[in-house]
Design a protein around this motif. Structure first.
Motif, PDB file in Angstrom:
ATOM      1  N   PHE A 186     -20.445 -13.829  10.260  1.00  0.00           N
ATOM      2  CA  PHE A 186     -19.032 -14.120  10.493  1.00  0.00           C
ATOM      3  C   PHE A 186     -18.927 -14.875  11.813  1.00  0.00           C
ATOM      4  N   SER A 187     -17.772 -15.414  12.081  1.00  0.00           N
ATOM      5  CA  SER A 187     -17.584 -16.180  13.315  1.00  0.00           C
ATOM      6  C   SER A 187     -16.375 -15.668  14.085  1.00  0.00           C
ATOM      7  N   VAL A 188     -16.373 -15.969  15.374  1.00  0.00           N
ATOM      8  CA  VAL A 188     -15.245 -15.699  16.264  1.00  0.00           C
ATOM      9  C   VAL A 188     -14.974 -16.994  17.024  1.00  0.00           C
ATOM     10  N   ALA A 189     -13.698 -17.293  17.235  1.00  0.00           N
ATOM     11  CA  ALA A 189     -13.329 -18.528  17.941  1.00  0.00           C
ATOM     12  C   ALA A 189     -12.627 -18.191  19.249  1.00  0.00           C
ATOM     13  N   GLY A 190     -12.753 -19.079  20.205  1.00  0.00           N
ATOM     14  CA  GLY A 190     -12.097 -18.894  21.496  1.00  0.00           C
ATOM     15  C   GLY A 190     -11.556 -20.209  22.030  1.00  0.00           C
ATOM     16  N   MET A 191     -10.402 -20.141  22.697  1.00  0.00           N
ATOM     17  CA  MET A 191      -9.757 -21.330  23.268  1.00  0.00           C
ATOM     18  C   MET A 191      -9.933 -21.326  24.780  1.00  0.00           C
ATOM     19  N   PHE A 192     -10.442 -22.449  25.308  1.00  0.00           N
ATOM     20  CA  PHE A 192     -10.695 -22.594  26.738  1.00  0.00           C
ATOM     21  C   PHE A 192      -9.679 -23.546  27.371  1.00  0.00           C
ATOM     22  N   ASP A 193      -9.623 -23.526  28.706  1.00  0.00           N
ATOM     23  CA  ASP A 193      -8.785 -24.480  29.423  1.00  0.00           C
ATOM     24  C   ASP A 193      -9.455 -25.845  29.538  1.00  0.00           C
ATOM     25  N   HIS A 194     -10.783 -25.861  29.388  1.00  0.00           N
ATOM     26  CA  HIS A 194     -11.527 -27.104  29.561  1.00  0.00           C
ATOM     27  C   HIS A 194     -12.068 -27.595  28.210  1.00  0.00           C
ATOM     28  N   LYS A 195     -12.601 -28.790  28.217  1.00  0.00           N
ATOM     29  CA  LYS A 195     -13.122 -29.404  27.001  1.00  0.00           C
ATOM     30  C   LYS A 195     -14.439 -28.757  26.576  1.00  0.00           C
ATOM     31  N   VAL A 196     -14.550 -28.447  25.289  1.00  0.00           N
ATOM     32  CA  VAL A 196     -15.777 -27.903  24.704  1.00  0.00           C
ATOM     33  C   VAL A 196     -16.429 -28.933  23.778  1.00  0.00           C
ATOM     34  N   ASP A 197     -15.628 -29.535  22.921  1.00  0.00           N
ATOM     35  CA  ASP A 197     -16.063 -30.599  22.005  1.00  0.00           C
ATOM     36  C   ASP A 197     -17.118 -30.098  21.019  1.00  0.00           C
ATOM     37  N   LEU A 198     -16.649 -29.321  20.058  1.00  0.00           N
ATOM     38  CA  LEU A 198     -17.519 -28.730  19.042  1.00  0.00           C
ATOM     39  C   LEU A 198     -18.305 -29.762  18.232  1.00  0.00           C
ATOM     40  N   SER A 199     -17.726 -30.935  18.040  1.00  0.00           N
ATOM     41  CA  SER A 199     -18.336 -31.907  17.139  1.00  0.00           C
ATOM     42  C   SER A 199     -19.384 -32.783  17.824  1.00  0.00           C
ATOM     43  N   SER A 200     -19.731 -32.462  19.074  1.00  0.00           N
ATOM     44  CA  SER A 200     -20.705 -33.261  19.816  1.00  0.00           C
ATOM     45  C   SER A 200     -21.890 -32.396  20.228  1.00  0.00           C
ATOM     46  N   GLY A 201     -23.083 -32.978  20.193  1.00  0.00           N
ATOM     47  CA  GLY A 201     -24.262 -32.256  20.642  1.00  0.00           C
ATOM     48  C   GLY A 201     -24.930 -31.458  19.539  1.00  0.00           C
ATOM     49  N   ALA A 202     -25.861 -30.583  19.933  1.00  0.00           N
ATOM     50  CA  ALA A 202     -26.613 -29.771  18.978  1.00  0.00           C
ATOM     51  C   ALA A 202     -25.682 -28.802  18.249  1.00  0.00           C
ATOM     52  N   THR A 203     -25.882 -28.666  16.945  1.00  0.00           N
ATOM     53  CA  THR A 203     -25.004 -27.774  16.171  1.00  0.00           C
ATOM     54  C   THR A 203     -25.262 -26.303  16.485  1.00  0.00           C
TER      55      THR A 203
END
Length: 255
Positions: free
Chosen positions: A32-49
């Motif tokens: 299962f997954s858990v999501a979190g919202m940050f104040d700064h940029k994370v950019d899920l679609s960039s970098g290693a999966t």
């Protein structure tokens, strides 16, 4: 050589009239997954999966790792509808999604549905529920420790967004049906073994018991889940299968 995977290899064997242990010891890594919202940029679609993993939870039979994904998939982990959902999805670049996988304590089965399609079943035991709770706690605490402002635990019947790890104190051991669970890394259904009563494929030749000339080389051979991503194991096993198939064929020609 049949290499259709842990779903379709046993399915094809069953459709071909081969029974015995076909479809037994089917398993996977549920998660299962858990999501979190940050104040700064994370950019899920960039970098290693899957760039980061937490190894300290392996003693619990858990695997926690970061997961990269496009917005179309990550959006499914956000709560709400209408303007509230749009407000969250507009902040996609600040969203992190981490996952927890575990080794189930029970094996499942792979059979045929009434329409002849593959029918996979995997039961979740009481020990697995305890592991789910441990995994949830770790993911939530990790998010807040990393600086997340809001965490979306994704548990039915529980607040869709929390702002502190203490919120989990109100949660017991959740049922798997309360989470949006997935099963990755599928194993079994045509397992290796010398006894045709409990296995499907002979490890000496990788031939299906009682079916000369039919060999198997994929994850359906593995009798249990590994606890790690299995691509290396599958490739190694396939290499061994190729060598033994070649050796048995050469011996047959010589005879």
């Amino acid at each position: 050589v049949l290499s259709a995977g842990a779903i379709h290899t046993p399915w094809l064997l069953l459709r071909s009239g081969i029974r015995g242990a076909v479809g037994s010891r089917f398993t996977a890594h549920p998660g299962f997954s858990v999501a979190g919202m940050f104040d700064h940029k994370v950019d899920l679609s960039s970098g290693a999966t899957q760039g980061y993993e937490v190894t300290s939870v392996r003693k619990h039979g858990l695997k926690i790792e970061a997961l990269g994904m496009p917005k179309s998939i990550a959006a499914a982990r956000l709560p709400g509808a209408g303007p509230a959902f749009k407000s969250l999805s507009d902040r996609f670049d600040q969203l992190g999604v981490w996952v927890c996988l575990f080794r189930p304590e029970r094996h499942g089965t792979l059979g045929l549905s009434l329409l002849g399609r593959p029918s996979a079943k995997l039961a979740i035991g009481a020990g697995d529920r305890a592991r789910i709770r441990i995994g949830l706690e770790h993911l939530v605490k990790l998010f807040f420790a990393a600086g997340a402002r809001t965490v979306f635990p994704g548990i039915a019947g529980f607040p869709s967004a929390i702002d502190s790890p203490a919120a989990l104190d109100r949660l017991g051991e959740p049922f798997p049906s309360q989470l949006s669970m997935v099963a990755t890394h599928l194993f079994g259904g045509a397992v290796l073994g010398t006894d045709p009563a409990t296995s499907v494929v002979d490890p000496a030749s990788f031939q299906v018991h009682g079916v000369p000339g039919l060999h198997v080389a994929d994850a359906s051979l593995l009798p249990t889940s590994l606890g790690v991503n299995p691509q290396g194991t599958i490739m190694a096993l396939s290499r061994i299968a190729a060598e033994r198939i070649h050796s048995s064929a050469r011996a047959a020609r010589a005879a």
